[in-house]
Every structure is written in C-alpha cells, then in structure tokens.
Design a protein around this motif. Structure first.
Motif, mmCIF file in Angstrom:
data_model
loop_
_atom_site.group_PDB
_atom_site.id
_atom_site.type_symbol
_atom_site.label_atom_id
_atom_site.label_comp_id
_atom_site.label_asym_id
_atom_site.label_seq_id
_atom_site.Cartn_x
_atom_site.Cartn_y
_atom_site.Cartn_z
ATOM 1 N N ASP A 3 35.907 69.925 78.527
ATOM 2 C CA ASP A 3 34.932 70.769 77.832
ATOM 3 C C ASP A 3 35.499 71.314 76.523
ATOM 4 O O ASP A 3 34.744 71.568 75.577
ATOM 5 N N ALA A 4 36.810 71.489 76.450
ATOM 6 C CA ALA A 4 37.430 72.023 75.236
ATOM 7 C C ALA A 4 37.203 71.105 74.036
ATOM 8 O O ALA A 4 37.192 71.561 72.892
ATOM 9 N N PHE A 5 37.004 69.815 74.296
ATOM 10 C CA PHE A 5 36.717 68.881 73.209
ATOM 11 C C PHE A 5 35.259 68.972 72.762
ATOM 12 O O PHE A 5 34.881 68.414 71.745
ATOM 13 N N ASP A 6 34.446 69.645 73.567
ATOM 14 C CA ASP A 6 33.038 69.889 73.258
ATOM 15 C C ASP A 6 32.232 68.602 73.060
ATOM 16 O O ASP A 6 31.341 68.536 72.219
ATOM 17 N N PHE A 7 32.570 67.575 73.844
ATOM 18 C CA PHE A 7 31.771 66.356 73.818
ATOM 19 C C PHE A 7 30.495 66.608 74.623
ATOM 20 O O PHE A 7 30.570 67.114 75.741
ATOM 21 N N PRO A 8 29.334 66.245 74.100
ATOM 22 C CA PRO A 8 28.109 66.386 74.899
ATOM 23 C C PRO A 8 28.177 65.462 76.124
ATOM 24 O O PRO A 8 28.813 64.406 76.087
ATOM 25 N N ASP A 9 27.538 65.879 77.221
ATOM 26 C CA ASP A 9 27.557 65.085 78.450
ATOM 27 C C ASP A 9 27.106 63.651 78.204
ATOM 28 O O ASP A 9 27.626 62.717 78.803
ATOM 29 N N TYR A 18 28.661 70.063 82.125
ATOM 30 C CA TYR A 18 28.880 71.389 81.569
ATOM 31 C C TYR A 18 28.055 72.449 82.294
ATOM 32 O O TYR A 18 28.520 73.548 82.544
ATOM 33 N N ASP A 19 26.817 72.086 82.657
ATOM 34 C CA ASP A 19 25.939 73.079 83.292
ATOM 35 C C ASP A 19 26.221 73.254 84.776
ATOM 36 O O ASP A 19 25.647 74.127 85.422
#
Length: 149
Positions: free
Chosen positions: A92-98, A108-109
C-alpha cells in the motif's frame, strides 16, 4: 568480455547500488524506529534475494560456499515470515491502485471476500453454469471414448 558478461556486471552493480543506498537511508536518525525495523528487514530480504538469485556467481568466484547460500535461504524464509504482517502495508505504501496489482487479495478497502466473489461472478468462465467449451469439446470426447475409459 562478452555482452553477457557486461550485462551480468551491470546487473551486479545495480544490485549493489540499490542495496547500498537502501541501507544508507536506514541510518537516517529522523526515521521512526517502527518503520526503520520493517524497512531494515525488507532491505536484508532484498540483499539476500540478490545473493541467492546470483549464487552461482558467488560460488564460482569463491566468495561464498554452499553452506553460506543455504544459510541465506533460511534467512530469507525467516525474514518473509517476519515481514508477512506488514506485507499489505508495504504494498500500500507504493499507492498502486488495486486494478494495477491485478489481485483481489490484499485489497486496500479490506473487502477481500466480497470482491473475490464479485470477480468470480464477472469472469467470462462463469457466465453459464457449465462453460460452452464442455459441450463443444469435452462432452463429445467423453461420449466417444466412454468404452475406452
């Protein structure tokens, strides 16, 4: 040197550069200790993975022994077990969308099972109770070869 040797040298240098800079950043006194612990394990995992991946070169040149490589593999397994609780947070730290991860797991959710069921229902393979390829290929084959089975 051949181009293969040059590529191997470039790969080794890149691995060294990444590990060296990663390790240096971990000495930053402003880095929170809880984050530092996780990133230190991740850095060690990355370094050991590179060593094990290219273990033949280390063995061939006499830098490491078979015992050293086996110990590195054990360390990798230990580090992965220690990193497992932080795996989702690290990704998640890379903030790639699912959607880019192409994975239903680790969403993420947090709604893994709901999305897994939704994904399975929307799969083209699940549009009908029995996929049309069964009737087109498998059923005729089974009927034609029933006596042979």
């Amino acid at each position: 040197a051949t181009s293969v040797d040059l590529v191997k040298a470039a790969t080794a240098h890149s691995q060294y550069f990444v590990v060296k800079n990663f390790a240096e950043r971990l000495t930053d006194p402003t880095l929170d200790s809880s984050i530092s612990d996780v990133l230190t394990r991740l850095c060690r995992l990355h370094a050991l993975h590179g060593i094990v991946t290219y273990s033949g070169d280390f063995l061939e040149d006499g830098y490491l022994t078979g015992t050293d490589i086996r110990q590195a593999r054990r360390q990798i397994n230990s580090l992965m077990a220690k990193l497992r609780p932080d795996a989702v947070a690290l990704v998640d730290a890379f903030d790639f969308p699912d959607i880019f991860l192409k994975s239903i797991l680790g969403r993420y959710d947090g709604n893994v099972y709901e999305h897994l069921l939704e994904w399975a229902r929307s799969s083209p393979l699940n549009k009908t109770e029995v996929h049309e390829s069964y009737y087109k290929y498998l059923k005729p084959f089974l009927q034609a070869n029933r006596a042979k089975l």
